[in-house]
Design a protein around this motif. Structure first.
Motif, PDB file in Angstrom:
ATOM      1  N   LEU A   1       0.828  -1.206   0.000  1.00 26.66           N
ATOM      2  CA  LEU A   1       0.000   0.000   0.000  1.00 26.66           C
ATOM      3  C   LEU A   1       0.865   1.260   0.000  1.00 26.66           C
ATOM      4  O   LEU A   1       0.581   2.220  -0.731  1.00 26.66           O
ATOM      5  CB  LEU A   1      -0.947  -0.019   1.199  1.00 26.66           C
ATOM      6  N   MET A   2       1.925   1.262   0.789  1.00 26.63           N
ATOM      7  CA  MET A   2       2.824   2.421   0.802  1.00 26.63           C
ATOM      8  C   MET A   2       3.445   2.623  -0.574  1.00 26.63           C
ATOM      9  O   MET A   2       3.558   3.756  -1.063  1.00 26.63           O
ATOM     10  CB  MET A   2       3.885   2.235   1.875  1.00 26.63           C
ATOM     11  N   GLY A   3       3.857   1.521  -1.220  1.00 31.01           N
ATOM     12  CA  GLY A   3       4.410   1.638  -2.563  1.00 31.01           C
ATOM     13  C   GLY A   3       3.386   2.114  -3.571  1.00 31.01           C
ATOM     14  O   GLY A   3       3.680   2.956  -4.430  1.00 31.01           O
ATOM     15  N   ALA A   4       2.165   1.589  -3.478  1.00 32.58           N
ATOM     16  CA  ALA A   4       1.104   2.018  -4.394  1.00 32.58           C
ATOM     17  C   ALA A   4       0.803   3.501  -4.222  1.00 32.58           C
ATOM     18  O   ALA A   4       0.547   4.214  -5.205  1.00 32.58           O
ATOM     19  CB  ALA A   4      -0.152   1.182  -4.162  1.00 32.58           C
ATOM     20  N   LEU A   5       0.832   3.983  -2.984  1.00 34.29           N
ATOM     21  CA  LEU A   5       0.549   5.390  -2.735  1.00 34.29           C
ATOM     22  C   LEU A   5       1.624   6.309  -3.305  1.00 34.29           C
ATOM     23  O   LEU A   5       1.371   7.483  -3.570  1.00 34.29           O
ATOM     24  CB  LEU A   5       0.378   5.637  -1.237  1.00 34.29           C
ATOM     25  N   SER A   6       2.826   5.787  -3.512  1.00 33.60           N
ATOM     26  CA  SER A   6       3.857   6.610  -4.149  1.00 33.60           C
ATOM     27  C   SER A   6       3.560   6.805  -5.634  1.00 33.60           C
ATOM     28  O   SER A   6       4.183   7.633  -6.287  1.00 33.60           O
ATOM     29  CB  SER A   6       5.245   5.988  -3.943  1.00 33.60           C
ATOM     30  N   PHE A   7       2.610   6.047  -6.158  1.00 29.84           N
ATOM     31  CA  PHE A   7       2.069   6.242  -7.505  1.00 29.84           C
ATOM     32  C   PHE A   7       0.584   6.548  -7.362  1.00 29.84           C
ATOM     33  O   PHE A   7      -0.268   5.850  -7.917  1.00 29.84           O
ATOM     34  CB  PHE A   7       2.304   4.991  -8.357  1.00 29.84           C
ATOM     35  N   GLY A   8       0.286   7.581  -6.614  1.00 31.92           N
ATOM     36  CA  GLY A   8      -1.087   7.870  -6.223  1.00 31.92           C
ATOM     37  C   GLY A   8      -2.014   8.206  -7.360  1.00 31.92           C
ATOM     38  O   GLY A   8      -3.240   8.189  -7.193  1.00 31.92           O
ATOM     39  N   HIS A   9      -1.463   8.515  -8.541  1.00 35.93           N
ATOM     40  CA  HIS A   9      -2.313   8.818  -9.694  1.00 35.93           C
ATOM     41  C   HIS A   9      -2.884   7.563 -10.342  1.00 35.93           C
ATOM     42  O   HIS A   9      -3.768   7.663 -11.200  1.00 35.93           O
ATOM     43  CB  HIS A   9      -1.510   9.600 -10.737  1.00 35.93           C
ATOM     44  N   LEU A  10      -2.385   6.383  -9.925  1.00 31.31           N
ATOM     45  CA  LEU A  10      -2.864   5.135 -10.515  1.00 31.31           C
ATOM     46  C   LEU A  10      -3.977   4.519  -9.666  1.00 31.31           C
ATOM     47  O   LEU A  10      -3.887   4.509  -8.440  1.00 31.31           O
ATOM     48  CB  LEU A  10      -1.723   4.125 -10.633  1.00 31.31           C
ATOM     49  N   PRO A  11      -4.995   3.970 -10.273  1.00 28.26           N
ATOM     50  CA  PRO A  11      -5.975   3.160  -9.525  1.00 28.26           C
ATOM     51  C   PRO A  11      -5.297   1.903  -8.996  1.00 28.26           C
ATOM     52  O   PRO A  11      -4.321   1.407  -9.576  1.00 28.26           O
ATOM     53  CB  PRO A  11      -7.035   2.814 -10.569  1.00 28.26           C
ATOM     54  N   ALA A  12      -5.819   1.375  -7.906  1.00 27.70           N
ATOM     55  CA  ALA A  12      -5.231   0.188  -7.288  1.00 27.70           C
ATOM     56  C   ALA A  12      -6.338  -0.680  -6.700  1.00 27.70           C
ATOM     57  O   ALA A  12      -7.218  -0.176  -6.002  1.00 27.70           O
ATOM     58  CB  ALA A  12      -4.246   0.589  -6.188  1.00 27.70           C
ATOM     59  N   VAL A  13      -6.262  -1.970  -6.979  1.00 32.38           N
ATOM     60  CA  VAL A  13      -7.164  -2.953  -6.378  1.00 32.38           C
ATOM     61  C   VAL A  13      -6.296  -3.976  -5.651  1.00 32.38           C
ATOM     62  O   VAL A  13      -5.358  -4.529  -6.242  1.00 32.38           O
ATOM     63  CB  VAL A  13      -8.044  -3.650  -7.433  1.00 32.38           C
ATOM     64  N   PHE A  14      -6.600  -4.207  -4.384  1.00 34.21           N
ATOM     65  CA  PHE A  14      -5.871  -5.198  -3.603  1.00 34.21           C
ATOM     66  C   PHE A  14      -6.641  -6.521  -3.647  1.00 34.21           C
ATOM     67  O   PHE A  14      -7.865  -6.544  -3.497  1.00 34.21           O
ATOM     68  CB  PHE A  14      -5.674  -4.714  -2.171  1.00 34.21           C
ATOM     69  N   VAL A  15      -5.889  -7.590  -3.859  1.00 32.28           N
ATOM     70  CA  VAL A  15      -6.502  -8.891  -4.125  1.00 32.28           C
ATOM     71  C   VAL A  15      -6.083  -9.863  -3.022  1.00 32.28           C
ATOM     72  O   VAL A  15      -4.920 -10.251  -2.936  1.00 32.28           O
ATOM     73  CB  VAL A  15      -6.055  -9.438  -5.494  1.00 32.28           C
ATOM     74  N   PRO A  16      -7.010 -10.276  -2.168  1.00 27.89           N
ATOM     75  CA  PRO A  16      -6.679 -11.211  -1.088  1.00 27.89           C
ATOM     76  C   PRO A  16      -6.728 -12.660  -1.567  1.00 27.89           C
ATOM     77  O   PRO A  16      -7.181 -12.957  -2.675  1.00 27.89           O
ATOM     78  CB  PRO A  16      -7.778 -10.943  -0.066  1.00 27.89           C
ATOM     79  N   ALA A  17      -6.234 -13.552  -0.712  1.00 28.29           N
ATOM     80  CA  ALA A  17      -6.272 -14.986  -1.019  1.00 28.29           C
ATOM     81  C   ALA A  17      -7.225 -15.741  -0.108  1.00 28.29           C
ATOM     82  O   ALA A  17      -7.632 -16.852  -0.431  1.00 28.29           O
ATOM     83  CB  ALA A  17      -4.876 -15.591  -0.905  1.00 28.29           C
ATOM     84  N   GLY A  18      -7.577 -15.147   1.047  1.00 22.92           N
ATOM     85  CA  GLY A  18      -8.521 -15.782   1.956  1.00 22.92           C
ATOM     86  C   GLY A  18      -7.866 -16.674   2.986  1.00 22.92           C
ATOM     87  O   GLY A  18      -6.736 -17.144   2.808  1.00 22.92           O
ATOM     88  N   PRO A  19      -8.564 -16.936   4.092  1.00 25.38           N
ATOM     89  CA  PRO A  19      -8.015 -17.764   5.163  1.00 25.38           C
ATOM     90  C   PRO A  19      -8.178 -19.253   4.895  1.00 25.38           C
ATOM     91  O   PRO A  19      -9.123 -19.674   4.214  1.00 25.38           O
ATOM     92  CB  PRO A  19      -8.859 -17.355   6.372  1.00 25.38           C
ATOM     93  N   MET A  20      -7.258 -20.047   5.423  1.00 29.09           N
ATOM     94  CA  MET A  20      -7.437 -21.492   5.388  1.00 29.09           C
ATOM     95  C   MET A  20      -8.681 -21.865   6.207  1.00 29.09           C
ATOM     96  O   MET A  20      -9.148 -21.067   7.041  1.00 29.09           O
ATOM     97  CB  MET A  20      -6.202 -22.203   5.935  1.00 29.09           C
ATOM     98  N   THR A  21      -9.223 -23.018   5.957  1.00 32.30           N
ATOM     99  CA  THR A  21     -10.355 -23.474   6.759  1.00 32.30           C
ATOM    100  C   THR A  21      -9.907 -23.726   8.194  1.00 32.30           C
ATOM    101  O   THR A  21      -8.712 -23.902   8.466  1.00 32.30           O
ATOM    102  CB  THR A  21     -10.955 -24.756   6.168  1.00 32.30           C
ATOM    103  N   SER A  22     -10.835 -23.741   9.102  1.00 33.90           N
ATOM    104  CA  SER A  22     -10.511 -23.879  10.522  1.00 33.90           C
ATOM    105  C   SER A  22      -9.932 -25.253  10.815  1.00 33.90           C
ATOM    106  O   SER A  22     -10.451 -26.276  10.366  1.00 33.90           O
ATOM    107  CB  SER A  22     -11.763 -23.661  11.380  1.00 33.90           C
ATOM    108  N   GLY A  23      -8.836 -25.263  11.575  1.00 36.33           N
ATOM    109  CA  GLY A  23      -8.217 -26.506  12.006  1.00 36.33           C
ATOM    110  C   GLY A  23      -8.358 -26.639  13.515  1.00 36.33           C
ATOM    111  O   GLY A  23      -9.414 -26.342  14.085  1.00 36.33           O
TER     112      GLY A  23
END
Length: 633
Positions: A166-188
């Motif tokens: 996010l800090m790196g993306a903000l250094s290019f603040g003129h660009l749109p940015a979408v953050f893509v998660p991977a999700g949590p493992m199932t409960s163990g």
């Protein structure tokens, strides 16, 4: 839907805006200068542009020659050692196809390192962990520096990775940015059971084989660890910041819904570019209101203490000055509405099932604790995030989420919370300023007065515990020379089981440190991130065994019943080996230039706020020489 904004939330937002007026204006001016009316790649010379598309198939070369299609950078933290980042292995081709369907083109612009605090706990590598956040920010900037891109997709999950991206993306603040998660493992294995085995092992009542079996049953597959530490705090905050798709944070990997959300992220990234027709640069999303929303969400969820470092650093990257005072004042009025381990027995999968992000955001908006009038990747209004994703006949859509919690043991409405105040407190006194996470600390343990036992290394504490030297006595463990300038501010999470054993025996114990205790800080009161740090001459460097310390998380005080006047810094002399091996010698410049904890512990520079009236101000000495962090014997 939304109530009038709470007066304290409004007041904190206003003072942040006023404090940040000059730096925010400078940031936005730099963003405006970087913006253009045509794709950045068309400002490149022909040879430069040819290098940028040389490896593309003919269709890609043609697209990158033209001005119509947006080019989306994919910046990934994939590695297959870390469970949370393993799913990203397959994301780039999926995202490229999704971007193409939306009329764009995508290229993997670069990768960033992703290290795991869970693996490096108690090891030399942990000294690089916090520094890695700023390395990731720089790596992100390098990936985007080719001027080939009109937007970005950022693939990250865990501790320092998402803040760095996010800090790196903000250094290019003129660009749109979408953050893509991977999700949590199932409960163990339930986290509470895992913690109990850890504590039995620390007490000599479980074998290494039993401990390893418990750990393996808890951390068992691809996906994020399921406890509510820094990784899952990251995901929650990205959604509240409006940088995730609604409801994307806690969908398990390898499910049809997860796959559909990943494709939708690629499509959305293309559409919020200038060519896509809905231009939404990240500089417009991460503003003062959004930063306050993130702070509120952290407090309401009982999130990771590491974000008292990350949020000021993220804010600074957007030209915004966030202080611990802002967090403290918000914590007075923001209720604690979720209980996830270590603040309870549930994990993030239970939180998601109880109503998850849709209900969490809905109830905070309803009580006026979040700003609704913010920009997100979905458009104007955080109320977009009271919806949740659903698959019907293979088609992804969003429907209004639940308006009541489905499990009040895990998630409650903001007008009927677990606690009227947030999960974090800021403590001040003659020993400096520190942070404590109280959401998992029982009320009877929130005030401890006891003699200090001073340690200059976590291994010294563990040796004293193993030898029985800590048995049968109340004490406050002072673990010092663990700050950013000393050795990179490692997590001291390995101390939690031993401290828990002593607390369970009836001893009154607490810890005070200029280091970190991880996003999984638990039931023992721990005042962490104490600044000014010992290595820069802070008061902790002059504490002696037997000094009586009071940790008071009710009155927000960190007091010392002794005078430090006339004392000189003391402690074990540092050896050169503390800064060599495991790559540590490469980070000497970081140790010399890193900022204070309450400004984000960043090497990028920060504005140091003065101490509160009657409190010690920050030590302003600049650690430009390695000698400045060498302790005196």
């Amino acid at each position: 839907m939304s109530a009038a904004v709470h007066p304290v939330v409004a007041a904190v937002t206003d003072r942040i805006r006023e404090r940040s007026a000059e730096t925010r204006a400078a940031y936005l001016a730099s963003v405006a200068e970087a913006s253009g009316t045509a794709p950045a790649r068309h400002r490149l010379a022909c040879a430069n542009l040819a290098h940028g598309f040389a490896a593309e198939p003919e269709a890609g070369k043609l697209a990158l020659r033209g001005r119509v299609k947006p080019n989306i950078a994919i910046v990934t933290s994939y590695n297959d050692m870390l469970s949370a980042h393993k799913p990203f292995e397959t994301y780039p081709p999926v995202l490229k196809k999704a971007v193409a369907r939306a009329g764009g083109i995508a290229q993997v612009a670069g990768g960033v390192p992703a290290m795991c605090d869970g693996i490096t706990q108690g090891r030399a590598g942990m000294q690089l962990s916090l520094y890695s956040r700023d390395v990731i920010a720089m790596s992100t900037a390098i990936a985007l520096a080719h001027d080939m891109f009109d937007g970005g997709l950022f693939l990250g999950v865990c501790d320092k990775i998402v803040p760095g991206l996010l800090m790196g993306a903000l250094s290019f603040g003129h660009l749109p940015a979408v953050f893509v998660p991977a999700g949590p493992m199932t409960s163990g294995l339930p986290n509470s059971e895992k913690a109990a085995v850890r504590q039995r092992y620390a007490d000599g009542k479980a074998t290494r084989e039993e401990l390893l079996e418990a750990e393996a049953a808890s951390y068992h597959s691809a996906g994020t660890c399921t406890f509510y530490g820094t990784a899952n705090s990251n995901q929650l905050l990205m959604e509240v910041l409006g940088l995730h798709l609604p409801g994307a944070s806690f969908v398990n990997p390898g499910t049809p819904l997860r796959d559909a959300l990943t494709r939708a992220a690629g499509e959305r990234a293309a559409r919020i570019t200038r060519q896509g027709g809905e231009p939404t640069p990240i500089a417009e999303i991460v503003d003062e209101k959004a930063i306050v929303n993130a702070c509120v969400a952290l407090l309401a969820s009982g999130g990771s203490t590491n974000h008292t470092l990350h949020l000021p650093a993220i804010a600074a990257a957007a030209g915004i000055q966030l202080t611990w005072d802002d967090l403290a004042d918000l914590s007075d009025v923001v209720p604690l509405i979720s209980r996830m381990y270590p603040n309870g027995s549930a994990d993030v999968n239970h939180f998601h099932a109880a109503g998850g992000m849709a209900f969490f955001i809905h109830t905070l908006l309803r009580e006026g604790l979040l700003h609704d009038d913010v920009t997100t990747i979905m458009g104007r209004g955080l109320s977009h995030y009271t919806r949740e994703p659903v698959l019907r006949g293979g088609d992804l859509s969003w429907e209004e989420g639940p308006k009541e919690s489905l499990d009040h043991a895990v998630l409650r409405p903001a007008d009927r919370p677990f606690s009227a105040q947030g999960g974090l407190r800021v403590l001040r006194g003659p020993l400096g300023t520190g942070v404590i996470k109280v959401s998992a600390v029982k009320e009877e343990h929130r005030r401890v007065t006891a003699p200090a036992i001073v340690f200059d290394d976590q291994d010294d504490f563990l040796a004293a515990f193993a030898a029985g030297d800590l048995d049968g006595r109340d004490f406050v463990a002072v673990v010092r020379y663990q700050g950013p300038a000393a050795n990179g501010m490692p997590e001291l999470h390995k101390l939690n089981p031993a401290l828990g054993v002593l607390q369970d025996r009836g001893q009154q114990v607490a810890i005070v440190t200029d280091g970190r205790m991880s996003g999984a800080s638990g039931k023992v009161p721990a005042v962490i991130h104490v600044t000014p740090e010992a290595a820069l001459g802070g008061p902790l460097s002059r504490v002696q065994d037997g000094d009586v310390i009071t940790v008071d998380a009710v009155a927000d005080r960190l007091d010392l019943d002794a005078s430090l006047a006339g004392r000189v810094p003391s402690g074990r002399a540092a050896s050169a080996s503390e800064w060599t091996g495991t790559g540590r010698e490469l980070f000497a410049s970081f140790r010399r230039s890193v900022g204070a904890a309450d400004t984000g512990a960043s090497v990028f520079g920060a504005i140091l706020p003065t101490g509160a009236p009657g409190e010690p101000a920050h030590d302003a000495r600049d650690p430009r020489l390695e000698d400045s962090v060498v302790r005196t014997a």
